[in-house]
Design an enzyme around this catalytic site. Sequence first.
Site, PDB file in Angstrom:
ATOM      1  N   GLY A  57     -26.098  -5.609  46.266  1.00  0.00           N
ATOM      2  CA  GLY A  57     -27.746  -5.019  46.683  1.00  0.00           C
ATOM      3  C   GLY A  57     -27.859  -6.654  47.378  1.00  0.00           C
ATOM      4  O   GLY A  57     -27.479  -7.686  47.859  1.00  0.00           O
ATOM      5  N   TYR A  85     -22.245  -7.517  45.204  1.00  0.00           N
ATOM      6  CA  TYR A  85     -22.893  -8.092  44.314  1.00  0.00           C
ATOM      7  C   TYR A  85     -22.581  -7.923  43.179  1.00  0.00           C
ATOM      8  O   TYR A  85     -21.851  -8.225  42.669  1.00  0.00           O
ATOM      9  CB  TYR A  85     -24.747  -7.514  44.650  1.00  0.00           C
ATOM     10  CG  TYR A  85     -25.451  -8.159  44.054  1.00  0.00           C
ATOM     11  CD1 TYR A  85     -25.855  -9.194  44.197  1.00  0.00           C
ATOM     12  CD2 TYR A  85     -25.599  -6.919  42.607  1.00  0.00           C
ATOM     13  CE1 TYR A  85     -27.078  -9.043  42.676  1.00  0.00           C
ATOM     14  CE2 TYR A  85     -27.160  -7.495  41.470  1.00  0.00           C
ATOM     15  CZ  TYR A  85     -27.164  -8.791  41.500  1.00  0.00           C
ATOM     16  OH  TYR A  85     -28.376  -9.243  40.676  1.00  0.00           O
ATOM     17  N   GLY A 230     -35.827  24.908  59.900  1.00  0.00           N
ATOM     18  CA  GLY A 230     -34.319  23.194  59.597  1.00  0.00           C
ATOM     19  C   GLY A 230     -32.991  23.698  59.242  1.00  0.00           C
ATOM     20  O   GLY A 230     -33.210  24.767  58.518  1.00  0.00           O
ATOM     21  N   ASP A 232     -31.972  22.666  56.248  1.00  0.00           N
ATOM     22  CA  ASP A 232     -32.267  22.150  54.899  1.00  0.00           C
ATOM     23  C   ASP A 232     -32.777  24.000  54.277  1.00  0.00           C
ATOM     24  O   ASP A 232     -32.191  23.473  53.516  1.00  0.00           O
ATOM     25  CB  ASP A 232     -33.095  20.899  54.671  1.00  0.00           C
ATOM     26  CG  ASP A 232     -32.621  19.851  54.821  1.00  0.00           C
ATOM     27  OD1 ASP A 232     -31.729  19.887  54.677  1.00  0.00           O
ATOM     28  OD2 ASP A 232     -33.662  18.981  54.906  1.00  0.00           O
ATOM     29  N   LYS A 371     -27.297  15.223  53.250  1.00  0.00           N
ATOM     30  CA  LYS A 371     -27.134  15.492  54.349  1.00  0.00           C
ATOM     31  C   LYS A 371     -26.023  16.116  55.215  1.00  0.00           C
ATOM     32  O   LYS A 371     -25.769  16.931  55.631  1.00  0.00           O
ATOM     33  CB  LYS A 371     -27.894  14.553  55.105  1.00  0.00           C
ATOM     34  CG  LYS A 371     -28.854  15.029  57.352  1.00  0.00           C
ATOM     35  CD  LYS A 371     -30.000  15.866  56.373  1.00  0.00           C
ATOM     36  CE  LYS A 371     -30.919  16.951  57.761  1.00  0.00           C
ATOM     37  NZ  LYS A 371     -32.189  17.529  57.327  1.00  0.00           N
TER      38      LYS A 371
END
Length: 515
Positions: A57, A85, A230, A232, A371
């Site tokens: 973090g 972190y 595209g 997706d 993706k």
Amino acid sequence: MGGTSDAVVVVDFGAQYAQLIARRVREAHVYSEILPHSASASEILARRPKGIVLSGGPRSVYAEGAPRVDPGIYRAGVPVLGICYGAQLIALDLGGEVARTGAGEYGRTPLTVLPAPKGSSLLAGWPSPNEVWMSHADSIVAAPPGFEVTASTPGAPVAAFEDAGRRVVGVQFHPEVVHTERGQELLKRFLHDMCECRPTWTRSSVIEGAVESVRSKVGAGRVLCALSGGVDSAVTAALVAKAVGDRLTCVFVDTGLMRAGEAAQVEETFSRRLGLDLVHVKAADRFFAALGGVEDPEEKRKRVGELFIRLFEEVAKERSDARFLAQGTLYPDVVESGGPHAATIKSHHNVGGLPERMGLELVEPLRLLFKDEVRAVGEELGLPEEIVWRQPFPGPGLAVRIAGEVTRERVEIVRAADSVVLDEVRRAGLERELWQAFAVLPAVRTVGVMGDERTYAYPVVVRAVTSEDAMTADWARLPYELLERLAARLVNEVPGVNRVAYDITSKPPGTIEWE
Ligand code: XMP
């Protein structure tokens, strides 16, 4: 989809760290889910995780209001891995010590692996020193009671610590980044050995799970799916088709603002090869009319978005028996909007920004996928490479790659230029290394000389960036020879262009697109 796989929860302490960890876990074929640090132990344990990873973090554990994790997770008997972190939190929560030593470490750092006297270290057998990637200001100076210190670096006396009996481990370095030589190996050991996760998150199990969940949601209903060209929306359509067969209708709205060959490719793939019901709405005239005289980028987006919705509504009305709308929402959108069970997704993340008020119920088969997983699924489903590896393209299309007014003439110029850029990038074998490479048309003209004649024509700006997730990006160090070929071809082959510039701005401060 994660239902039948062993799952790991990644607790998110901010920035982009958790998403990268979650992706690496999945690369080890284990399903991962990201939860915010504000989730209670019972919410985390309700996912029945076989392991919990506490992410890095951006804050100091000593900063006011620094995020913490519900300590109930340590009492559940579930293995815990803290990274950066997350490791510092484990140290604090379980009785160790974190100090502001003033000896922070950033970047590549040599790690000395210490012989672990007891139990099985996740670092066992590692050469010492070996290279890890660090990014910390505070340092753990004492491991909690019962833990072994298993590695150190010049600036971090406790760079790794472990209680093999409790199965709790902390590492100050980042195993999820590629610069940590043995990072993925460490994650695999944690997942497969310590958590005993089965490596069942594979392309075929992902597809099976997605198809199954679409089937159970849709039942005997009909589905509409907007195709953009595209990856997706293409993978969404292919998955839904696998689930419901001919009860899917794909809608391709040709805005006249697409890349070269896009409309033909969508026809070829979905209508001819996959045999799907495809409605091809040819609407370039309406889009150019809507964009007439508009120069403001936000206004362009608004007009394209509104018209897209209106056209889609017209199709939906004609197909009034459709009850479902398939959309290519991805996991990062879901995480950013508050988790997989959150009700609303930011509208600009939806394909074409289609509103739910159309009375169609959403089907989102990619809702749990990153993706790279979408591309893998696309390949597995047999979609053509040109679609699977197609670079991201903004919803408003070439309209936002033209500064100033969008006219047919200027769209033709930027489309032809874009095609040359992509062709050269492909020839150079760089397409998959780059997040995007494209051409932009600015709203100025410049003087040149061609064949002893003065020219007064448009410059084209070439933009090529590398990126992991589009949140940040760097300009690509394209080889000079490639830039030279681009300059020559763009001026010679694209009428109306007499100059080529290369954009060397990173994101931030720039954005990837110009508008
Ligand atoms: P920026 O320009 O904000 O873009 O750095 C980040 C990524 O998002 C893509 N992009 C869009 N995608 N609709 C989309 O579906 C849009 O309106 C849009 N605007 C930008 C952009 O191509 C880049 O990959």
